[in-house]
Design a protein around this motif. Structure first.
Motif, PDB file in Angstrom:
ATOM      1  N   SER A 126      31.909  67.154  24.781  1.00 19.90           N
ATOM      2  CA  SER A 126      31.767  65.693  24.805  1.00 19.90           C
ATOM      3  C   SER A 126      31.521  65.182  26.213  1.00 19.90           C
ATOM      4  O   SER A 126      31.872  65.824  27.213  1.00 19.90           O
ATOM      5  N   MET A 127      30.924  63.994  26.259  1.00 19.97           N
ATOM      6  CA  MET A 127      30.596  63.345  27.527  1.00 19.97           C
ATOM      7  C   MET A 127      30.876  61.859  27.393  1.00 19.97           C
ATOM      8  O   MET A 127      30.455  61.224  26.414  1.00 19.97           O
ATOM      9  N   PHE A 143      19.411  62.201  28.147  1.00 24.97           N
ATOM     10  CA  PHE A 143      18.939  63.278  29.022  1.00 24.97           C
ATOM     11  C   PHE A 143      20.029  64.310  29.275  1.00 24.97           C
ATOM     12  O   PHE A 143      19.798  65.520  29.168  1.00 24.97           O
ATOM     13  N   LEU A 144      21.227  63.847  29.617  1.00 19.63           N
ATOM     14  CA  LEU A 144      22.289  64.795  29.937  1.00 19.63           C
ATOM     15  C   LEU A 144      22.716  65.614  28.724  1.00 19.63           C
ATOM     16  O   LEU A 144      22.979  66.813  28.844  1.00 19.63           O
ATOM     17  N   LEU A 145      22.766  64.993  27.547  1.00 24.19           N
ATOM     18  CA  LEU A 145      23.157  65.764  26.375  1.00 24.19           C
ATOM     19  C   LEU A 145      22.113  66.835  26.073  1.00 24.19           C
ATOM     20  O   LEU A 145      22.448  67.957  25.681  1.00 24.19           O
ATOM     21  N   LEU A 146      20.829  66.494  26.254  1.00 24.90           N
ATOM     22  CA  LEU A 146      19.768  67.489  26.102  1.00 24.90           C
ATOM     23  C   LEU A 146      19.973  68.622  27.102  1.00 24.90           C
ATOM     24  O   LEU A 146      19.857  69.802  26.758  1.00 24.90           O
ATOM     25  N   LEU A 147      20.310  68.255  28.338  1.00 26.37           N
ATOM     26  CA  LEU A 147      20.518  69.256  29.383  1.00 26.37           C
ATOM     27  C   LEU A 147      21.713  70.139  29.076  1.00 26.37           C
ATOM     28  O   LEU A 147      21.650  71.363  29.245  1.00 26.37           O
ATOM     29  N   TRP A 148      22.820  69.560  28.602  1.00 27.73           N
ATOM     30  CA  TRP A 148      24.018  70.343  28.284  1.00 27.73           C
ATOM     31  C   TRP A 148      23.786  71.288  27.117  1.00 27.73           C
ATOM     32  O   TRP A 148      24.555  72.226  26.923  1.00 27.73           O
ATOM     33  N   HIS A 149      22.726  71.068  26.340  1.00 29.71           N
ATOM     34  CA  HIS A 149      22.387  71.993  25.252  1.00 29.71           C
ATOM     35  C   HIS A 149      21.388  73.052  25.717  1.00 29.71           C
ATOM     36  O   HIS A 149      21.599  74.245  25.519  1.00 29.71           O
ATOM     37  N   ARG A 150      20.324  72.614  26.380  1.00 31.85           N
ATOM     38  CA  ARG A 150      19.237  73.542  26.675  1.00 31.85           C
ATOM     39  C   ARG A 150      19.524  74.470  27.847  1.00 31.85           C
ATOM     40  O   ARG A 150      19.126  75.639  27.820  1.00 31.85           O
ATOM     41  N   PHE A 151      20.185  73.991  28.880  1.00 28.79           N
ATOM     42  CA  PHE A 151      20.477  74.876  30.004  1.00 28.79           C
ATOM     43  C   PHE A 151      21.466  75.979  29.620  1.00 28.79           C
ATOM     44  O   PHE A 151      21.205  77.164  29.892  1.00 28.79           O
ATOM     45  N   PRO A 152      22.593  75.677  28.965  1.00 30.63           N
ATOM     46  CA  PRO A 152      23.469  76.774  28.515  1.00 30.63           C
ATOM     47  C   PRO A 152      22.778  77.718  27.535  1.00 30.63           C
ATOM     48  O   PRO A 152      23.040  78.922  27.550  1.00 30.63           O
ATOM     49  N   SER A 153      21.905  77.185  26.670  1.00 28.61           N
ATOM     50  CA  SER A 153      21.157  78.052  25.755  1.00 28.61           C
ATOM     51  C   SER A 153      20.301  79.041  26.541  1.00 28.61           C
ATOM     52  O   SER A 153      20.235  80.234  26.208  1.00 28.61           O
ATOM     53  N   TRP A 154      19.650  78.544  27.575  1.00 24.88           N
ATOM     54  CA  TRP A 154      18.826  79.424  28.415  1.00 24.88           C
ATOM     55  C   TRP A 154      19.695  80.488  29.072  1.00 24.88           C
ATOM     56  O   TRP A 154      19.305  81.660  29.157  1.00 24.88           O
ATOM     57  N   THR A 166      26.459  63.527  18.149  1.00 25.66           N
ATOM     58  CA  THR A 166      26.910  62.147  17.997  1.00 25.66           C
ATOM     59  C   THR A 166      26.685  61.392  19.305  1.00 25.66           C
ATOM     60  O   THR A 166      26.735  61.974  20.392  1.00 25.66           O
ATOM     61  N   PHE A 167      26.429  60.092  19.175  1.00 26.06           N
ATOM     62  CA  PHE A 167      26.258  59.229  20.340  1.00 26.06           C
ATOM     63  C   PHE A 167      27.163  58.017  20.204  1.00 26.06           C
ATOM     64  O   PHE A 167      27.347  57.482  19.104  1.00 26.06           O
ATOM     65  N   ASP A 168      27.691  57.561  21.332  1.00 26.95           N
ATOM     66  CA  ASP A 168      28.623  56.434  21.321  1.00 26.95           C
ATOM     67  C   ASP A 168      27.916  55.086  21.468  1.00 26.95           C
ATOM     68  O   ASP A 168      28.513  54.108  21.912  1.00 26.95           O
ATOM     69  N   GLN A 190      29.239  56.291  17.226  1.00 32.22           N
ATOM     70  CA  GLN A 190      30.391  57.164  17.055  1.00 32.22           C
ATOM     71  C   GLN A 190      31.374  56.996  18.218  1.00 32.22           C
ATOM     72  O   GLN A 190      31.028  56.430  19.257  1.00 32.22           O
ATOM     73  N   PRO A 191      32.599  57.478  18.066  1.00 36.23           N
ATOM     74  CA  PRO A 191      33.586  57.330  19.140  1.00 36.23           C
ATOM     75  C   PRO A 191      33.195  58.005  20.453  1.00 36.23           C
ATOM     76  O   PRO A 191      33.628  57.584  21.524  1.00 36.23           O
ATOM     77  N   GLU A 192      32.388  59.087  20.374  1.00 36.28           N
ATOM     78  CA  GLU A 192      32.020  59.792  21.595  1.00 36.28           C
ATOM     79  C   GLU A 192      30.627  60.394  21.489  1.00 36.28           C
ATOM     80  O   GLU A 192      30.090  60.581  20.389  1.00 36.28           O
TER      81      GLU A 192
END
Length: 339
Positions: A126-127, A143-154, A166-168, A190-192
């Motif tokens: 969560s962020m 942008f950051l949520l995309l980054l937190w998914h794609r960079f760790p995937s890489w 989910t988005f707040d 959503q809450p977060e």
């Protein structure tokens, strides 16, 4: 189709320029570096290439010295992401990546708080922004949520399959683009703001090295806006073929093997060794093409179903609902209302 699939809505360039305007940056310099005309910028129905959007973002970072585009309560100086990345590259597994990533930003910048939670068989990253009002178009959160998914995937060499996102904040006018960014059910108000995925993948080891990271950082952020480069060689070749074929409905493993100058048996064996299956890859391309077609208004749902090779519209409806959590008609109506 391959080019269109990886294009980006002009809307994102538009809201990035709005952020640049709040930072009082030289707009003409930004547009020139990105190769985008003022006239095109104001036409939100147009699309641009990932390279154009990447160059625009790099220019904003350079002129503002802020990787958060002024949308954070505290400036994030250019180069902070690279420093974080050089720390997490020495992690043992994905769990360690998310832990170190969170610790770095939580200590370094008061603009956001990151947290990894494991509840039962689900992992939730969560962020929360300390001042969401500074991100009025939700640019930073997306942008950051995309980054937190794609960079760790890489880092682990495989896509982290998302259960939901989910988005707040309220659903934005460009929400159809979110389905291309996050191919899973998406919930707003959503809450977060959160990525949710299977907790078992947290044990996945890193496959990237300091050497491959150096090249990745040189290309950033363009690779984050295109299909991730971590696909193994034969999986990538099959995807490239399926994305550019004229008639996806007729694509079979036999025809694909022939196009790749392989026997069917060899292709099956190569894909199996890479942890892939032809039908799963084809279904993934179908999903992304369906989202693209229904985001446009020139093709009916029945035509989309036929184009993608479904036996009847009801089969397509079931598949689309599984992919996105929505009915094709609901998705199409939302696209029409945005026109």
């Amino acid at each position: 189709m391959g080019i269109e699939r990886y294009s980006i809505s002009m809307y994102f360039a538009h809201i990035l320029m709005a952020a640049a305007r709040r930072l009082t940056l030289d707009e003409e310099v930004l547009l020139k570096e990105a190769g985008i005309s003022r006239k095109r910028l104001d036409n939100l129905h147009l699309r641009i290439t990932p390279d154009q959007f990447s160059r625009l973002m790099q220019a904003v970072w350079r002129l503002s010295d802020d990787e958060f585009f002024g949308a954070g309560s505290q400036r994030c100086p250019k180069g902070c992401f690279a420093i974080m990345a050089k720390q997490v590259i020495h992690s043992h597994n994905l769990h360690s990546v998310y832990y170190k990533l969170s610790h770095f930003y939580n200590v370094m910048n008061d603009s956001l708080h990151l947290e990894l939670k494991v509840v039962g068989d689900e992992a939730m990253f969560s962020m929360a922004l300390s001042d969401p009002s500074l991100d009025p178009e939700y640019l930073l959160r997306g942008f950051l949520l995309l980054l937190w998914h794609r960079f760790p995937s890489w880092l682990i060499g495989q896509r982290i399959t998302l259960k939901r996102v989910t988005f707040d904040h309220p659903e934005p006018v460009h929400s159809a683009e979110y389905r291309l960014m996050f191919p899973c059910p998406i919930h707003f108000d959503q809450p977060e703001t959160c990525l949710v995925f299977d907790a078992r993948i947290l044990t996945a080891p890193l496959v990237q090295t300091a050497e491959t990271l150096a090249y990745h950082l040189q290309r950033a952020p363009v690779d984050w806006f295109t299909r991730p480069a971590y696909y193994p060689v034969y999986t990538r070749r099959v995807l490239d073929h399926l994305e550019n074929i004229g008639d996806l409905a007729k694509a079979t493993i036999q025809s694909t093997a022939s196009e790749l100058h392989l026997t069917e048996r060899t292709l099956r064996r190569k894909l199996l060794a890479e942890g892939s299956k032809f039908q799963k890859l084809k279904d993934g391309v179908r999903r992304d093409m369906a989202i693209h077609y229904l985001s446009q208004t020139s093709m009916s749902i029945n035509q989309t179903s036929q184009q993608l090779g479904f036996s009847d519209p009801s089969a397509f409806t079931r598949a689309f609902r599984q992919w996105t959590g929505e009915l094709p008609r609901t998705y199409r109506d939302a696209a029409l209302n945005r026109k």
